[in-house]
Design an enzyme around this catalytic site. Sequence first.
Site, short mmCIF file in Angstrom:
data_model
loop_
_atom_site.label_atom_id
_atom_site.label_comp_id
_atom_site.label_asym_id
_atom_site.label_seq_id
_atom_site.Cartn_x
_atom_site.Cartn_y
_atom_site.Cartn_z
N PHE A 111 0.87 -1.18 0.00
CA PHE A 111 0.00 0.00 0.00
C PHE A 111 0.90 1.22 0.00
CE2 PHE A 111 -4.46 1.23 1.19
CZ PHE A 111 -5.10 0.19 0.56
N GLN A 236 -8.06 14.88 2.97
CA GLN A 236 -7.33 14.15 1.92
C GLN A 236 -8.21 14.00 0.68
OE1 GLN A 236 -6.47 9.70 2.14
NE2 GLN A 236 -4.46 10.53 2.48
N HIS A 238 -8.47 12.21 -3.16
CA HIS A 238 -7.95 11.17 -4.04
C HIS A 238 -8.07 11.71 -5.46
CE1 HIS A 238 -7.49 7.36 -6.07
NE2 HIS A 238 -7.15 6.80 -4.93
N LEU A 248 -14.56 6.53 -6.31
CA LEU A 248 -13.14 6.29 -6.54
C LEU A 248 -12.91 5.38 -7.74
CD1 LEU A 248 -11.20 5.47 -3.26
CD2 LEU A 248 -11.40 7.60 -4.51
N GLU A 251 -6.29 3.52 -8.13
CA GLU A 251 -4.98 3.92 -8.62
C GLU A 251 -4.45 2.93 -9.67
OE1 GLU A 251 -3.55 6.08 -5.44
OE2 GLU A 251 -1.54 5.24 -5.64
N ARG A 282 -0.38 10.97 -4.54
CA ARG A 282 -1.78 11.38 -4.70
C ARG A 282 -1.98 12.89 -4.64
NH1 ARG A 282 -5.28 7.29 -0.87
NH2 ARG A 282 -4.84 5.41 -2.07
N HIS A 355 -11.88 12.59 0.36
CA HIS A 355 -11.82 11.19 0.76
C HIS A 355 -11.80 10.99 2.28
CE1 HIS A 355 -11.23 7.01 0.14
NE2 HIS A 355 -9.97 6.97 0.49
N ARG A 399 -3.15 11.21 5.89
CA ARG A 399 -3.27 9.85 6.41
C ARG A 399 -2.67 8.85 5.43
NH1 ARG A 399 -7.58 5.68 5.13
NH2 ARG A 399 -7.90 6.98 3.31
C1 LIG Z 1 -14.67 4.62 -0.41
C2 LIG Z 1 -13.81 4.53 0.82
C3 LIG Z 1 -12.81 3.57 0.90
C4 LIG Z 1 -12.01 3.49 2.06
N1 LIG Z 1 -11.04 2.52 2.11
C5 LIG Z 1 -10.30 2.39 3.25
C6 LIG Z 1 -9.36 1.34 3.38
O1 LIG Z 1 -9.18 0.51 2.49
N2 LIG Z 1 -8.64 1.26 4.54
C7 LIG Z 1 -8.81 2.14 5.56
O2 LIG Z 1 -8.15 2.00 6.60
N3 LIG Z 1 -9.72 3.15 5.46
C8 LIG Z 1 -10.47 3.28 4.34
N4 LIG Z 1 -11.39 4.29 4.26
C9 LIG Z 1 -11.63 5.16 5.45
C10 LIG Z 1 -12.41 4.38 6.51
O3 LIG Z 1 -13.30 3.50 5.91
C11 LIG Z 1 -13.18 5.32 7.45
O4 LIG Z 1 -12.35 6.32 7.94
C12 LIG Z 1 -13.75 4.54 8.65
O5 LIG Z 1 -14.44 3.40 8.20
C13 LIG Z 1 -14.69 5.43 9.46
O6 LIG Z 1 -15.33 4.66 10.45
P1 LIG Z 1 -16.23 5.35 11.54
O7 LIG Z 1 -16.74 4.26 12.41
O8 LIG Z 1 -15.50 6.46 12.16
O9 LIG Z 1 -17.44 6.02 10.73
P2 LIG Z 1 -18.59 5.39 9.80
O10 LIG Z 1 -18.34 4.00 9.40
O11 LIG Z 1 -18.86 6.40 8.74
O12 LIG Z 1 -19.86 5.35 10.77
C14 LIG Z 1 -20.44 6.53 11.29
C15 LIG Z 1 -21.69 6.15 12.06
O13 LIG Z 1 -22.17 7.27 12.77
C16 LIG Z 1 -23.55 7.40 12.59
N5 LIG Z 1 -23.94 8.81 12.71
C17 LIG Z 1 -23.37 9.88 12.13
N6 LIG Z 1 -24.01 11.01 12.50
C18 LIG Z 1 -25.00 10.64 13.34
C19 LIG Z 1 -26.01 11.34 14.07
N7 LIG Z 1 -26.15 12.66 14.00
N8 LIG Z 1 -26.86 10.61 14.82
C20 LIG Z 1 -26.74 9.27 14.91
N9 LIG Z 1 -25.81 8.56 14.24
C21 LIG Z 1 -24.96 9.24 13.47
C22 LIG Z 1 -23.81 6.86 11.20
O14 LIG Z 1 -25.16 6.47 11.09
C23 LIG Z 1 -22.84 5.67 11.17
O15 LIG Z 1 -23.43 4.54 11.74
C24 LIG Z 1 -12.21 4.39 3.13
C25 LIG Z 1 -13.21 5.33 3.05
C26 LIG Z 1 -13.99 5.42 1.90
C27 LIG Z 1 -15.04 6.49 1.86
#
Ligand SMILES: Cc1cc2nc3c(=O)[nH]c(=O)nc-3n(C[C@H](O)[C@H](O)[C@H](O)COP(=O)(O)OP(=O)(O)OC[C@H]3O[C@@H](n4cnc5c(N)ncnc54)[C@H](O)[C@@H]3O)c2cc1C
Length: 601
Positions: A111, A236, A238, A248, A251, A282, A355, A399
Amino acid sequence: MSAALGLLRSESYEAIRAEGREPDILVVSKLQPLRSHTGSAEGGIAASLGNIEHDDWHWHLYDTIKGGDWLVDQDMAAILAEEAPRTVIGLEHDGVAFSRNEDGTIAQRLFGGHTARFGEQPVHRTAYAADRIGHQILHSLWQQCVKEGVQFAEEWYVSDLVVSRGESGAAKVLGLVVLDTHSGKVHGVHADNVVLATGGAGRLFHTTSNSWDLTGDGMALALEAGLQLEDIEFVQFHPTGLAHTGILLSEAARGEGGRLLNADGEHFMDRYAPGHGDLAARDVVSRSIMAEVDAGRGVADPKDPDGPRDCVWLDLRALGRDTLRSKLPEVYETVRQYAGLDPAEDLVPIKPTAHYTMGGIPIGADGNVYEWSDGVRHGVEGLFAAGECSCVSVHGANRLGANSLLDACLFGTRTGRSLAARIAEAQDVDEAAYQTVDEAAARREHVIKTLLAGATQDAGDAGRDDADADEDNAYRLMADLGALMEQAAAVRCSHDTLAAARDAIERDLLPRAERLTAHSDTAAFNQEVTAIMEARHLLTVAQAMLAAADARHESRGALFRTDCPSRDDEHFLAHSMVAENHEVLWQPVTITDYPPKARAY
Ligand SMILES: Cc1cc2nc3c(=O)[nH]c(=O)nc-3n(C[C@H](O)[C@H](O)[C@H](O)COP(=O)(O)OP(=O)(O)OC[C@H]3O[C@@H](n4cnc5c(N)ncnc54)[C@H](O)[C@@H]3O)c2cc1C
């Protein structure tokens, strides 16, 4: 969910249970939790397991610091790197179906930015589950939570975080106000401990890889409760998001020979990054694309030929259909399905896509939210944060890929453990304080009634000549904000672009947000009510982001200021701490082992 499990499985919780106490654990999500954005992560999760070749967590630590352009708190990054292997193995025990090596160990892939021997050569550090790591993690954690009897409140929208201030000024959490979107009822939730884990804020920008529910709610709740955000100016991008959708395109498309062309058909990356071309870092590619657009050499999205010329072409035609199908099946299908174009024959419009938000709600090693004032950290009693909405400062100014799932799971679990220890020592509950939560709920109920009442009024007021205001709605407002932020702050910015955006928000968008009402007066499942609150949250976060970016007179990591193009360690090797009144304070970066080096752009 990691925090809930960390709590239930900790030694402190055993002690709590032994006393016959059974704390209520409630996971609230505005979505059905399995629809959270984590489920769309494809690439993997980083850990120096060393299953393919020798690896060392110190190398992971170094890469994380260097990737973050030295704005990383090195003590926190050391926890991230050292505890990563245990975290990944813990996920495996919870049921994550990782891809495997021949010998049965967890498979690991290369990666960007992950290296051996302090930058010498790439290393296989990223554990993966085909291209569905996020889906695997989300479902496994959910199943474990269900098994442990954790309660879920699905499709409840948290609208307020209730924090009280003692006479000394010390902040303490009292609970939340939530809207049950099923019934339209508002509830006050009394809680001695709250963990915010609300994800990122990609929707600040029109073009984003994030799902559209990522409206920065938790960050806005913290600001509105009088707390600060840390390093929120770092987003960040992409480089290859599919135009219009922001989805996305991997790459690998450029790795296999795809080329970026401007409106004149010029292969411009040779000019910006001789020797690296389309495969430069990137942020370098993203900035080059924006420079072409700014110079008038961008192209319009073929779906909107009269629209802005803010894309460039990704030319995949030379690869041929067979190669596209066999080596880039996801890219091939995405372009066909979402752009209606055939990448074997057509040029594909792309632009940088928002991203990841590096900054967020400031937390310490055990997830406790703090405030920064008078040069010291003051913990907020009972308030915790984890995941993308938080900032424990392991990502600094940029990141590394595969480090964010790790951050969320690892610090989430630590948060749960520290919560359990806090509950084990809990003193008597001050029931009277909860009245503050009920009062906040009553205020919110009134606000929502007003939003719904606006609908009835509009319906009965057909003769209004204020037609424009009638047409306005939260979705239009969010689209306008996304376009404004893209113009002002996507990939590059300057004092002038930031000031213009701040002004436009204050003059136009904020008053519009205040005037919004729902178009239907039905309380149950009225998604427009939620959207109005989301739009207001986005505006709160946008203003903080613009203020912090304006205060940082340097370029570092993902923040590129055209008017201050160099990194300035003398003045800005520091975390920005911005409050709702847009005051920005600076907190020193913790540097333990690795003093800053110049960045090789
Ligand atoms: C397309 C994509 C690909 C990615 N690929 C990778 C990867 O390969 N490797 C990596 O390490 N990272 C990757 N990332 C980043 C990573 O996935 C995220 O940073 C991480 O999953 C975020 O997790 P989280 O639990 O913080 O938030 P989320 O999974 O977004 O969950 C947020 C939660 O909060 C809840 N919520 C929000 N606001 C409220 C509210 N007001 N009231 C009640 N509930 C609320 C939502 O309903 C949801 O359940 C990627 C991101 C994207 C977008």
